[in-house]
Design an enzyme around this catalytic site. Structure first.
Site, mmCIF file in Angstrom:
data_model
loop_
_atom_site.group_PDB
_atom_site.id
_atom_site.type_symbol
_atom_site.label_atom_id
_atom_site.label_comp_id
_atom_site.label_asym_id
_atom_site.label_seq_id
_atom_site.Cartn_x
_atom_site.Cartn_y
_atom_site.Cartn_z
ATOM 1 N N GLN A 194 6.109 -15.754 0.042
ATOM 2 C CA GLN A 194 6.468 -17.152 -0.240
ATOM 3 C C GLN A 194 5.711 -18.007 0.894
ATOM 4 O O GLN A 194 5.433 -17.717 1.895
ATOM 5 C CB GLN A 194 7.994 -17.407 -0.056
ATOM 6 C CG GLN A 194 8.381 -18.700 -0.351
ATOM 7 C CD GLN A 194 8.373 -19.206 -1.964
ATOM 8 O OE1 GLN A 194 8.307 -18.532 -2.698
ATOM 9 N NE2 GLN A 194 8.146 -20.399 -2.134
ATOM 10 N N LYS A 222 13.906 -17.065 -7.638
ATOM 11 C CA LYS A 222 13.330 -15.985 -8.252
ATOM 12 C C LYS A 222 13.936 -14.542 -8.449
ATOM 13 O O LYS A 222 13.661 -13.775 -9.132
ATOM 14 C CB LYS A 222 11.846 -15.684 -7.330
ATOM 15 C CG LYS A 222 10.925 -16.651 -7.465
ATOM 16 C CD LYS A 222 9.979 -16.871 -6.214
ATOM 17 C CE LYS A 222 9.267 -18.220 -6.416
ATOM 18 N NZ LYS A 222 8.175 -18.744 -5.406
ATOM 19 N N ASP A 278 1.118 -14.160 -7.993
ATOM 20 C CA ASP A 278 1.060 -15.688 -7.698
ATOM 21 C C ASP A 278 -0.260 -16.053 -8.294
ATOM 22 O O ASP A 278 -0.437 -17.345 -8.215
ATOM 23 C CB ASP A 278 1.049 -15.775 -6.061
ATOM 24 C CG ASP A 278 2.292 -16.290 -5.852
ATOM 25 O OD1 ASP A 278 2.991 -17.161 -6.601
ATOM 26 O OD2 ASP A 278 2.918 -16.172 -4.642
HETATM 27 N N1 GUN Z 1 5.143 -22.257 -2.397
HETATM 28 C C1 GUN Z 1 5.324 -23.270 -3.302
HETATM 29 N N2 GUN Z 1 4.732 -22.673 -4.562
HETATM 30 C C2 GUN Z 1 4.652 -21.419 -4.334
HETATM 31 C C3 GUN Z 1 4.348 -20.397 -5.212
HETATM 32 O O1 GUN Z 1 4.368 -20.467 -6.404
HETATM 33 N N3 GUN Z 1 4.239 -19.211 -4.807
HETATM 34 C C4 GUN Z 1 4.524 -18.987 -3.610
HETATM 35 N N4 GUN Z 1 4.425 -17.619 -3.167
HETATM 36 N N5 GUN Z 1 4.669 -19.897 -2.686
HETATM 37 C C5 GUN Z 1 4.789 -20.985 -3.211
#
Ligand code: GUN
Length: 298
Positions: free
Chosen positions: A98, A54, A121
């Site tokens: 996350q 990211k 998100d």
């Molecule tokens: N863990 C797995 N996929 C995601 C996601 O799209 N966003 C976040 N914040 N955590 C995750």
């Protein structure tokens, strides 16, 4: 039959390039840039890889990324304080915590503390609800990426039967909420299957578009797929592989070898939905940035 591979790398690259151009244009007009806060609690190895990816995408498109690492011992209070601070910071337009959070953290409480206007998100119930109602709101990045990938390749969705295996809040449910809308690229008939579904085989065989999002390596086999159906593999599973330098390799929820011999277009793993998720995170962050600067200039 030649398999059409729905290449998420190519599509996400094109999207990132167009976002980068858009950010440069806004910068020339406002001298401002979007900012994304990425918060990682603990050191889950898979989460670390995602967070790095990211950050890399942010650098590529011109989003300022702000990295926050917390040790689980700092506790939920430290995370709550950090989110309050980020909610109030005018240079932060997106907040990403996350998931999964370590044991002892109340994940739902944390999600609901993020200001919905910075919830890039799309996990806050406010955004989830708005998307279900067909209102403007942040769409969760993985389902949004599936939607955009199908759109890019002109895969017909309207009136088609989309069968989703998996009912998670991150993929299964929000994907249904996007594809069922009365909207261009959507208008599908959607079925969500899960561990208690009866006649799973019959359901998957009735799919025009079959989406696997259960987190079980190679779960979808050729007999489950109608010949010619579109197959979308959302799985990202690490399986041990002594031949690999890292000791593992990444596989999807679909047995690609057997399924690709019978299906129509299919997404690979890696290189399918994964890169799209990150591109959509960048897109949501830029959208949030634009909304925030429009608010300031009102
Ligand atoms: N863990 C797995 N996929 C995601 C996601 O799209 N966003 C976040 N914040 N955590 C995750």
């Amino acid at each position: 039959m030649v398999t059409t591979v729905l290449d998420g790398k190519v599509v996400s690259e094109a999207m990132l390039q167009s976002l980068a151009q858009h950010i440069r244009t806004i910068h020339l007009q406002t001298e401002r840039d979007p900012g994304l806060a990425v918060v990682l609690v603990g050191d889950n190895p898979a989460s670390r890889v995602y967070v790095e990816a990211k950050k890399k995408a942010c650098a590529k498109v011109g989003i300022n990324s702000f990295d926050y690492r917390l040790a689980p011992e700092e506790g939920e209070g430290a995370l709550i304080d950090l989110i309050s601070h980020l909610n109030a910071d005018p240079d932060i337009h997106g907040i990403l915590v996350q998931l999964p959070l370590p044991n002892g953290f109340d994940q739902q409480k944390i999600i609901e503390l993020i200001n919905p206007s910075k919830d890039v998100d799309g996990f806050h119930p406010m955004n989830v609800g708005r998307v279900w109602q067909g209102l403007p709101g942040f769409k969760s990045c993985t389902p949004y990426g599936v939607f955009e990938l199908l759109r890019y390749y002109d895969v017909p969705v309207e009136g088609k039967h989309v069968v989703i295996i998996g009912r998670s809040n991150i993929v299964g449910k929000p994907l249904a909420s996007i594809l069922v809308q009365r909207a261009a690229g959507a208008n599908a008939t959607v079925t969500i299957c899960h561990s208690k579904s009866e006649n799973l085989l019959k359901l998957t065989q009735s799919a025009d578009i079959l989406v696997a999002a259960i987190g079980v390596p190679g779960f979808v086999t050729a007999d489950m797929v109608r010949p010619g159906a579109v197959v979308v593999d959302v799985g990202i599973n690490r399986v041990e592989d002594s031949a690999a330098k890292s000791g593992y390799r990444v596989v999807g929820d679909v047995d690609f070898k057997s399924v690709s011999a019978v299906c129509g277009p299919i997404t690979p793993v890696p290189g399918g939905v994964g890169p799209m998720t990150i591109a959509m995170l960048m897109k949501n962050t830029v959208e949030s940035f634009e909304r925030h600067i429009a608010e300031v200039n009102k």
